[in-house]
Design a protein around this motif. Sequence first.
Motif, PDB file in Angstrom:
ATOM      1  N   GLY A   1       0.804  -1.230   0.000  1.00 35.73           N
ATOM      2  CA  GLY A   1       0.000   0.000   0.000  1.00 35.73           C
ATOM      3  C   GLY A   1       0.832   1.272   0.000  1.00 35.73           C
ATOM      4  O   GLY A   1       0.290   2.364  -0.140  1.00 35.73           O
TER       5      GLY A   1
ATOM      6  N   LEU B   1      -9.384   6.190  -6.228  1.00 41.00           N
ATOM      7  CA  LEU B   1      -8.545   5.538  -5.217  1.00 41.00           C
ATOM      8  C   LEU B   1      -7.156   6.163  -5.105  1.00 41.00           C
ATOM      9  O   LEU B   1      -6.367   5.777  -4.235  1.00 41.00           O
TER      10      LEU B   1
ATOM     11  N   PHE C   1      -5.870   7.010  -1.813  1.00 36.38           N
ATOM     12  CA  PHE C   1      -5.403   6.007  -0.859  1.00 36.38           C
ATOM     13  C   PHE C   1      -3.943   5.628  -1.085  1.00 36.38           C
ATOM     14  O   PHE C   1      -3.453   4.664  -0.514  1.00 36.38           O
TER      15      PHE C   1
ATOM     16  N   ASP D   1     -17.215   2.008  -0.942  1.00 39.69           N
ATOM     17  CA  ASP D   1     -16.083   1.205  -0.459  1.00 39.69           C
ATOM     18  C   ASP D   1     -15.018   1.265  -1.548  1.00 39.69           C
ATOM     19  O   ASP D   1     -15.254   1.829  -2.619  1.00 39.69           O
ATOM     20  N   TYR D   2     -13.842   0.639  -1.297  1.00 43.89           N
ATOM     21  CA  TYR D   2     -12.751   0.734  -2.271  1.00 43.89           C
ATOM     22  C   TYR D   2     -13.215   0.415  -3.692  1.00 43.89           C
ATOM     23  O   TYR D   2     -12.886   1.107  -4.627  1.00 43.89           O
TER      24      TYR D   2
ATOM     25  N   THR E   1      -5.121   0.556  -6.792  1.00 46.13           N
ATOM     26  CA  THR E   1      -6.392  -0.135  -7.052  1.00 46.13           C
ATOM     27  C   THR E   1      -6.117  -1.630  -7.229  1.00 46.13           C
ATOM     28  O   THR E   1      -6.857  -2.478  -6.710  1.00 46.13           O
TER      29      THR E   1
ATOM     30  N   TYR F   1      -3.790  -3.236  -5.854  1.00 45.60           N
ATOM     31  CA  TYR F   1      -3.479  -3.766  -4.523  1.00 45.60           C
ATOM     32  C   TYR F   1      -4.768  -4.210  -3.821  1.00 45.60           C
ATOM     33  O   TYR F   1      -4.848  -5.320  -3.271  1.00 45.60           O
ATOM     34  N   TYR F   2      -5.808  -3.363  -3.872  1.00 46.48           N
ATOM     35  CA  TYR F   2      -7.076  -3.741  -3.220  1.00 46.48           C
ATOM     36  C   TYR F   2      -7.717  -4.934  -3.927  1.00 46.48           C
ATOM     37  O   TYR F   2      -8.360  -5.768  -3.297  1.00 46.48           O
ATOM     38  N   LYS F   3      -7.530  -5.011  -5.242  1.00 47.42           N
ATOM     39  CA  LYS F   3      -8.069  -6.175  -5.969  1.00 47.42           C
ATOM     40  C   LYS F   3      -7.289  -7.427  -5.596  1.00 47.42           C
ATOM     41  O   LYS F   3      -7.859  -8.517  -5.473  1.00 47.42           O
TER      42      LYS F   3
ATOM     43  N   LEU G   1      -5.865  -8.024  -2.744  1.00 41.46           N
ATOM     44  CA  LEU G   1      -6.290  -8.447  -1.403  1.00 41.46           C
ATOM     45  C   LEU G   1      -7.609  -9.214  -1.454  1.00 41.46           C
ATOM     46  O   LEU G   1      -7.877 -10.076  -0.624  1.00 41.46           O
ATOM     47  N   ARG G   2      -8.436  -8.885  -2.477  1.00 40.91           N
ATOM     48  CA  ARG G   2      -9.728  -9.579  -2.622  1.00 40.91           C
ATOM     49  C   ARG G   2      -9.628 -10.786  -3.549  1.00 40.91           C
ATOM     50  O   ARG G   2     -10.634 -11.425  -3.851  1.00 40.91           O
TER      51      ARG G   2
END
Length: 345
Positions: free
Chosen positions: A27, A121, A124, A156-157, A320, A322-324, A326-327
């Motif tokens: 992040g 994003l 962030f 949300d993200y 972005t 990175y958040y994907k 994590l999911r």
Amino acid sequence: MNTEKDILILGIESSCDDTSASVIKNGYLLSNSIAGQKVHEEYGGVVPELASRAHQQNIIPVVDIAIKKAGIQNSDITAVAFTRGPGLLGSLLVGTSFAKGFSLAQNIPMMEVNHLQAHVLAHFIREYNEDFDPPRFPFLCLLVSGGNSQIILVKDYLDMEVIGQTIDDAAGEAFDKCAKVMGLPYPGGPYVDKYAKEGNAGAFKFAKPRIANLDYSFSGLKTSFLYFLRDRLKENENFIEENIPDLCASLQKTIIDILLDKLVKASKETGIKDIAVAGGVSANSGLRQALTDEARRRKWKLHIPKFAFTTDNAAMIAITGYYKYLRGEFVGQDAVPFARMDIRE
Ligand code: KG4
């Protein structure tokens, strides 16, 4: 030193006329390198064919620089994120193909990123040794760029909804097209900003749209500006040269008034006071000032990104991604870019 638990994302952005690569670690930003394309200046706008060729030339050096600046090796990258769209298809194909090659060569997963979500994003992106105070969900984001003027409800993200958008031109296009009529170089937005600082914003009045909901329209302003100049030039052929600062200041004020009017309305309707701004036009000093004033008046918590993260950049693609990551939202080698995309796709 990178451990196995560290998540290093390589982001690739090539949707329009900037080739960019960035590395984000857990992040935090390690690098963000960008190659712009001067080739379009003489045409007064981005020429898609030339843009894709320039991306093709720039992509490898830009990625190399990003990796070197990050102080890592290709093999340290955990996953690669690329812009899927919206944008110019030929340009998007370069970034997409590069990401596929990199993913295959390193045997790592790939995430496709919606460019519009990435602009939001950008708030962030964390940097080492700097305060980090991102917007809190839900917040409103005014996304203003060369291709978009939208008010986005960010839940949300990766959960966003467009609650207002332009029905014709984008705010950036209004800046650029009116600047072109005044004989200013492309892209004209930054020039209008510069001259506006010396001008009187009340000198001239231009048409503002009347739309009931949260949507925008800028084509009427462009036409009103054009006709106004045409009439004045009949009386004085030096009208533009003699009035550039006042013209720019009045034009800029009109665009800002239009943008803020709907943003204030959106905040009132939703009750949300966490307000963010994103996209190339958010670099505009008049808009930043107007937002700051409005925030003070209305007790908004305002989030304005760093200049480097307002225009197209790969750091926003990497965060972005990175958040994907994590999911676990990955794509395969059959992924394809799209010129047109909604913020929810
Ligand atoms: O987000 P962005 O870099 O990319 C695209 O949408 O492709 O936005 C580019 C837009 C252009 O229309 C440019 O004129 C505008 O952002 N822009 C500005 C300023 N800096 C860039 N507009 C007004 N004032 C500025 N300082």
